[in-house]
Every structure is written in C-alpha cells, then in structure tokens.
Scaffold this motif. Structure first.
Motif, PDB file in Angstrom:
ATOM      1  N   LYS A 139     -48.968  74.357  72.124  1.00 43.23           N
ATOM      2  CA  LYS A 139     -48.091  74.206  71.133  1.00 43.23           C
ATOM      3  C   LYS A 139     -48.303  75.856  70.531  1.00 43.23           C
ATOM      4  O   LYS A 139     -49.046  75.721  69.468  1.00 43.23           O
ATOM      5  CB  LYS A 139     -48.062  73.766  70.463  1.00 43.23           C
ATOM      6  CG  LYS A 139     -47.751  72.152  71.371  1.00 43.23           C
ATOM      7  CD  LYS A 139     -47.064  70.906  70.340  1.00 43.23           C
ATOM      8  CE  LYS A 139     -46.229  70.241  71.693  1.00 43.23           C
ATOM      9  NZ  LYS A 139     -45.740  69.663  72.475  1.00 43.23           N
ATOM     10  N   ASN A 149     -46.507  77.354  66.455  1.00 45.88           N
ATOM     11  CA  ASN A 149     -45.892  76.856  65.132  1.00 45.88           C
ATOM     12  C   ASN A 149     -45.259  78.382  64.859  1.00 45.88           C
ATOM     13  O   ASN A 149     -46.730  79.368  64.113  1.00 45.88           O
ATOM     14  CB  ASN A 149     -46.628  76.124  64.657  1.00 45.88           C
ATOM     15  CG  ASN A 149     -45.941  76.315  63.300  1.00 45.88           C
ATOM     16  OD1 ASN A 149     -44.621  75.827  63.705  1.00 45.88           O
ATOM     17  ND2 ASN A 149     -45.637  75.783  62.121  1.00 45.88           N
ATOM     18  N   THR A 170     -44.159  80.365  62.219  1.00 49.13           N
ATOM     19  CA  THR A 170     -44.238  81.147  60.637  1.00 49.13           C
ATOM     20  C   THR A 170     -43.746  82.241  60.303  1.00 49.13           C
ATOM     21  O   THR A 170     -43.422  82.373  59.711  1.00 49.13           O
ATOM     22  CB  THR A 170     -45.674  80.941  60.345  1.00 49.13           C
ATOM     23  OG1 THR A 170     -46.603  81.520  60.439  1.00 49.13           O
ATOM     24  CG2 THR A 170     -46.024  79.249  60.435  1.00 49.13           C
ATOM     25  N   GLY A 206     -40.455  77.483  64.462  1.00 51.02           N
ATOM     26  CA  GLY A 206     -40.961  76.292  64.536  1.00 51.02           C
ATOM     27  C   GLY A 206     -42.419  76.418  65.554  1.00 51.02           C
ATOM     28  O   GLY A 206     -42.447  76.759  66.356  1.00 51.02           O
ATOM     29  N   VAL A 207     -41.373  74.979  66.478  1.00 53.70           N
ATOM     30  CA  VAL A 207     -42.969  74.274  67.259  1.00 53.70           C
ATOM     31  C   VAL A 207     -42.705  75.842  68.691  1.00 53.70           C
ATOM     32  O   VAL A 207     -41.567  74.831  68.914  1.00 53.70           O
ATOM     33  CB  VAL A 207     -43.458  73.010  67.336  1.00 53.70           C
ATOM     34  CG1 VAL A 207     -44.373  72.894  68.505  1.00 53.70           C
ATOM     35  CG2 VAL A 207     -43.697  73.192  65.967  1.00 53.70           C
ATOM     36  N   TYR A 262     -47.960  83.006  63.693  1.00 55.84           N
ATOM     37  CA  TYR A 262     -47.848  81.771  64.205  1.00 55.84           C
ATOM     38  C   TYR A 262     -49.345  81.227  64.033  1.00 55.84           C
ATOM     39  O   TYR A 262     -50.492  81.831  64.266  1.00 55.84           O
ATOM     40  CB  TYR A 262     -47.226  82.040  66.245  1.00 55.84           C
ATOM     41  CG  TYR A 262     -48.533  82.301  66.477  1.00 55.84           C
ATOM     42  CD1 TYR A 262     -49.504  81.574  67.205  1.00 55.84           C
ATOM     43  CD2 TYR A 262     -48.447  83.735  66.892  1.00 55.84           C
ATOM     44  CE1 TYR A 262     -50.265  82.724  68.335  1.00 55.84           C
ATOM     45  CE2 TYR A 262     -49.073  84.426  67.790  1.00 55.84           C
ATOM     46  CZ  TYR A 262     -49.889  83.850  68.597  1.00 55.84           C
ATOM     47  OH  TYR A 262     -50.587  84.935  69.320  1.00 55.84           O
ATOM     48  N   ASP A 263     -49.316  80.046  64.424  1.00 54.09           N
ATOM     49  CA  ASP A 263     -50.629  78.784  64.403  1.00 54.09           C
ATOM     50  C   ASP A 263     -50.663  78.824  65.635  1.00 54.09           C
ATOM     51  O   ASP A 263     -49.693  77.656  66.481  1.00 54.09           O
ATOM     52  CB  ASP A 263     -51.427  77.974  63.223  1.00 54.09           C
ATOM     53  CG  ASP A 263     -50.484  78.818  62.036  1.00 54.09           C
ATOM     54  OD1 ASP A 263     -51.608  79.550  61.733  1.00 54.09           O
ATOM     55  OD2 ASP A 263     -50.057  78.464  61.059  1.00 54.09           O
ATOM     56  N   GLN A 270     -51.629  75.064  67.427  1.00 54.18           N
ATOM     57  CA  GLN A 270     -51.566  73.609  67.225  1.00 54.18           C
ATOM     58  C   GLN A 270     -52.253  72.752  68.298  1.00 54.18           C
ATOM     59  O   GLN A 270     -52.066  72.725  69.237  1.00 54.18           O
ATOM     60  CB  GLN A 270     -49.945  72.644  67.501  1.00 54.18           C
ATOM     61  CG  GLN A 270     -49.057  73.546  66.745  1.00 54.18           C
ATOM     62  CD  GLN A 270     -49.268  73.623  65.683  1.00 54.18           C
ATOM     63  OE1 GLN A 270     -49.497  72.328  64.183  1.00 54.18           O
ATOM     64  NE2 GLN A 270     -49.198  74.005  64.831  1.00 54.18           N
TER      65      GLN A 270
END
Length: 68
Positions: A2, A4, A6, A36-37, A63-64, A66
């Motif tokens: 996943k 995320n 940003t 979003g994710v 992005y990160d 998850q």
C-alpha cells in the motif's frame, strides 16, 4: 503493498494540451483523485495505475509505504 500518495504533479502540458486545455479546477480535481492510498505490486505498478486512472503522465510523486 500500500502506497499513500501525499503529493503528485502531472504533465498537463503534453502534446494534446492545446486541444483540451484544462481549467485550474480540473487540474486540482485530477490531482485530488490521485492522492491517498493505492494498492499496487511496486512503485512502477502504482504509477501505472494512477496514470491509467487519471489519463495523465506523472512528473513528480511523493508517497509513503504503508507497512500495516
């Protein structure tokens, strides 16, 4: 995995920009769609999914991952 998302910047100045110039509000709407994710196999898959969903190539993306 996943991811995320940003922040994302799209290439709205492509070859077809003159034919279908987007308004500022339309550009923001497309950007918001990408935030979003996202569930994808890897970074390349995520970028492909976002490009397919929005119809525009990505210039920059932040992005990160998850973990849970």
């Amino acid at each position: 995995m996943k991811f995320n998302v940003t922040e994302v910047e799209f290439d709205f100045d492509d070859d077809y920009a003159e034919e279908s110039k987007l308004t500022f509000d339309e550009e923001i709407e497309i950007r918001d769609l990408a935030l979003g994710v996202w569930d994808a196999e890897d970074e390349d898959d995520m970028i492909d999914e976002i490009t397919t969903a929005t119809g525009y190539l990505i210039k920059n993306i932040y992005y990160d991952i998850q973990l849970k």
